[in-house]
Every structure is written in structure tokens, then in C-alpha cells.
Design a protein around this motif. Structure first.
Motif: not given
Lengths: 276, 181
Positions: A197-203, A255-257, A262-264
Motif C-alpha cells: 500500500a505504501l509502495a503504491m501510494t508513493v509510487g 524506496v525507489v519511489s 524526493l528528487v523530482q
């Protein structure tokens, strides 16, 4: 300053209104206008009535906007400033219909999992998808009646994004977390939805720097659904989402997302401003 | 609540607005919107932004009418709100160019004797001294002294770094002091 000894005549008023006076003379005119109602009235022919009517209509609409909602007051009470609270409260995915929908869907999946452990895959499929969809919906221009307010908020879009996301995500995380202890399987398996769920949201947010938010969310939903369905069909495992490989992949994606985001983040703010 | 109409003073209208009278707000709007539009248009070339700023201004008037202390003209109070809403608008969307001084080159041809008389009465030597400032220095003086903005706000309005506004203001002050001494 002495009493008013001079006033604008129609000719000077017209020239000032058209921008055809030197800036020094304009300064004089402007200082005078602040103190002279008669000369202010000379400006009236320079602005078209329909333009003024149009502006007035917009003012009426904003002045008569509904009062503060419960959520707004709650947020304000929690220390969120008034303007942000208003913008969060008008988030489309926080309106009654969406909240009810989220809760009902999760509840159904929960009840199904109670009766048949196979239905756990439905719960594990839905719990990560709902917050991501909610976040995407919060920024769709078509679905946001407040997009003009959002576009004109003095707050940075990133700040607003963070607050809205936090509220939207907790609106579906909280019911899912409450349901988890009562789900079949081990406690670990019942919380298996959290990392995806966290990965999907941040992704969704990270992809939104390049894609429209609803496209990003749809893509990730299809990806996640195919993982869960594939696990159920091929491995006959309703807890496939809880396997270490899927969990690790989710954490890696998270982590990647997060790094991309953060960068974008400036790009994202730009995208949001454009869509809203 | 008293009936508010064309004959009410600005102060009475504002008091009624503070009590929640939309009628009073409309009378106030009809009375002040035109000159505000004209004055803002000298500082912002985009009419859509001007319209938006006028909206923001009167929504602010609606919300904060109670904060008017009764000191000074209502017009000046409303203008102070408007110029700050314009700075806010520029914070969201930096302006392409500041149109205030587009007429500076024609200064000599346009400044008729009559103009000079008007100016002499309004500002005495200050107007002449202002006129002799370079356009860059003059816009800074206008934004800070006459529009009452802070250095930072003026920088936003003019699309300049705050440091530049500060140094220009210093140079302008020195020049004016010399002129008026």
C-alpha cells in the motif's frame, strides 16, 4: 497636505486609465484618488460593467461558500492552518461518498476473508489499491471542484500534496489496520497489505511527475492486481502477497519511489499546478 | 441592521460588512472596484490576474472588515489589501514584465505645463525629484514608499531580487536627499 485644490478632469482621468501618463503624474493621481471620492468616480467609465459584474459574481460565490466542515475543524484543531484545512476538506477523495465506498469495500473483503480464507487475496488486493486511487483522485482536475482554489493557494503545491496525501492515506489505512488483527492467517500475513500500500501510494506520486495521476494509479493497480491474481491462480495461495519475495519487492519499490519523489518534487509541484 | 445604500459612507459600509451584510459589500464593491482595476492595471499587464486580485481583495474585505480601525481612508485601507493580494498573485505566477514605466521615455513630451502645476501642488519638489530619478530607481520608490510595500514584497512585484531592490532604494534615497536638500 493642504485641502484639495485640484481634481482630475475627464481628460486626465481617461489618460490615466489608459496608461497614457508619465509615472510621476500617475503617482500624483494615485495619491489623490486615495483621498477623493469624486475623482475615484471618474474611473468608473474606464472599466466595463460586464467585467465588474463578472468579478462580482465570483466574489459572491466565494463569500457564500459553505461554512467549515467537521473535518476542517478537526484538522484545524490538530494544528493545521485554516487555509490548508479548507483545501484538505474539499479533497474529492475525502468526501462522504468516497469514504463510505472505501470503508464498505474493505468491510466486504474483510467479511469475505472471515468466511473463506481464499478471499484474503481480495482483501490484500484492495487494501493497497484504495489509498493510491484516493491520492490520484485528490489531484485530478476533472474531479476537484476546488481546483481553482488549489491553483491559487498561497501554499506550495508540495505542502498541500503532503497534507492531502497524509489524510487520504490514513482514511483507508486506518480501517484496514483496524481490520487486520481479525483477519485469518498469521498477524504478519494480515499486515501484508501495508508495504504494497505504501509502495503504491508513493509510487503513484512518483509516477505523477511524468504521467497524469489517474494514469499512474491505474497502471500500478493493474500491476498489483496481476501479482495477487497470478499468485492465487498459479500458486493457489491467497496469502501470496505476504510471501517474502513480494514484500521485499514492495519495500524496494517504496524506496525507489520515495527517492524519485524526493528528487523530482519540484516537477511534481509543477505538474500539479498544471493539472489544477 | 441599518439599510445600506449609495448614500452611506465607506466607514458605515465597512461596519455593516463586518456585521455580515452582503448588500454593504456590494455597494462598497461598486464604489471602489473601478479605480482599483485601473490602478492595478498599471502594475500588472494581465487583465485576468487583475480580475483575480480584485476578487481576492473583496473576499479579504469581507473577512477582515472588522479589523478596520476607523483610522485613515477606507480607500487607502482597501488599496493596501489590493496591492498585497497582487504581490500574492505574483508569488504564484511571477509577472512577465512590470508595466509601470512604459511611458517613461516620453516623459519630456508628455509633461505639459499644466501637469507640472498639478504636480507642484500635490507633491512640491518631490514630484520633480522623482521625475529626475532613473526609471529603475523610480519604480522601486513607487513600490516601497507610495504603495507601502516591504523590500521583499516590492521585489516580488517588480520581479527583482530583494538585494537589488534594497540597493536601488539606497541609491534613490541618496539622490532624493541631494535633490531636496
Amino acid at each position: 497636505m493642504t485641502n484639495e485644490v485640484w481634481h482630475l478632469d475627464g481628460e486626465l482621468a481617461g489618460r490615466y486609465a489608459d496608461g497614457r501618463v508619465t509615472s510621476v503624474l500617475a503617482t500624483s493621481v494615485e495619491q489623490h484618488l486615495l483621498r477623493c471620492e469624486t475623482c475615484r468616480r471618474l474611473m468608473q467609465p474606464s472599466v466595463r460593467t460586464d467585467r465588474l459584474d463578472h468579478i462580482w459574481d465570483e466574489i459572491v460565490e466565494r463569500v457564500e461558500a459553505p461554512g467549515t466542515s467537521l473535518l476542517e475543524r478537526l484538522l484545524h484543531w490538530c494544528g493545521v492552518d485554516e487555509a490548508t484545512a479548507r483545501l484538505v476538506a474539499v479533497t474529492p477523495s475525502l468526501r462522504g461518498a468516497w469514504l463510505t465506498g472505501t470503508t464498505v469495500v474493505l468491510l466486504l473483503a474483510f467479511l469475505a476473508a472471515q468466511t473463506a480464507p481464499q478471499a484474503m487475496s481480495a482483501f490484500l488486493l484492495l487494501a493497497p489499491v484504495l489509498p493510491a486511487a484516493g491520492v490520484a483522485l485528490s489531484f485530478g482536475p476533472a474531479s476537484d471542484p476546488a481546483h481553482e482554489i488549489v491553483a491559487s493557494t498561497p501554499h506550495s503545491a508540495v505542502h498541500l500534496l503532503a497534507v492531502r496525501t497524509a489524510v487520504v492515506v490514513s482514511s483507508s489505512f486506518v480501517p484496514a489496520a483496524l481490520a487486520s488483527p481479525f483477519l485469518p492467517g498469521s498477524a504478519w500475513a494480515a499486515m501484508a497489505w501495508l508495504a504494497p500500500a505504501l509502495a503504491m501510494t508513493v509510487g503513484t506520486l512518483a509516477l505523477s511527475t511524468r504521467l497524469a495521476p489517474h494514469v499512474a494509479a491505474s497502471g500500478l493497480t493493474i500491476l498489483w492486481a496481476s501479482v495477487v491474481v497470478q499468485g492465487f491462480v498459479r500458486h493457489h495461495d491467497p496469502f501470496f502477497a505476504a510471501t517474502p519475495s513480494v514484500q521485499l519487492a514492495s519495500v524496494a519499490a517504496l524506496v525507489v519511489s520515495a527517492a524519485v519523489l524526493l528528487v523530482q518534487r519540484r516537477d511534481l509541484a509543477e505538474v500539479l499546478r498544471r493539472v489544477s | 441592521m441599518l439599510d445600506m445604500d449609495e448614500s452611506s459612507t465607506d466607514g458605515e459600509l465597512l461596519a455593516a460588512v463586518a456585521d455580515g451584510s452582503a448588500v454593504a459589500l456590494e455597494v462598497l464593491y461598486r464604489r471602489h472596484a473601478s479605480w482599483l482595476v485601473v490602478r492595478l492595471a498599471r502594475r500588472c499587464a494581465d487583465p485576468a490576474v487583475v480580475d483575480e486580485v480584485i476578487q481576492d481583495t473583496f473576499v479579504s474585505v469581507w473577512k477582515s472588515a472588522g479589523r478596520y480601525t476607523g483610522q485613515g481612508d477606507v480607500a487607502a485601507w482597501v488599496w493596501a489589501i489590493a496591492i498585497h493580494r497582487l504581490v500574492d498573485a505574483f508569488r504564484r505566477r511571477p509577472p512577465a514584465a512590470y508595466p509601470l514605466d512604459e511611458f517613461a521615455p516620453q516623459l519630456t513630451t508628455l509633461e505639459s505645463a499644466e501637469d507640472r502645476v498639478l504636480l507642484g501642488i500635490e507633491h512640491g519638489d518631490l514630484a520633480g525629484a522623482l521625475g529626475r530619478l532613473s526609471p529603475e530607481l523610480r519604480t522601486v520608490v513607487q513600490a516601497t514608499v507610495l504603495d507601502g510595500l516591504t523590500t521583499r514584497e516590492a521585489a516580488r512585484l517588480l520581479g527583482l531580487p530583494a538585494g537589488t531592490v534594497k540597493t536601488r532604494m539606497m541609491r534613490a534615497r541618496r539622490a532624493l536627499r541631494k535633490e531636496l536638500a
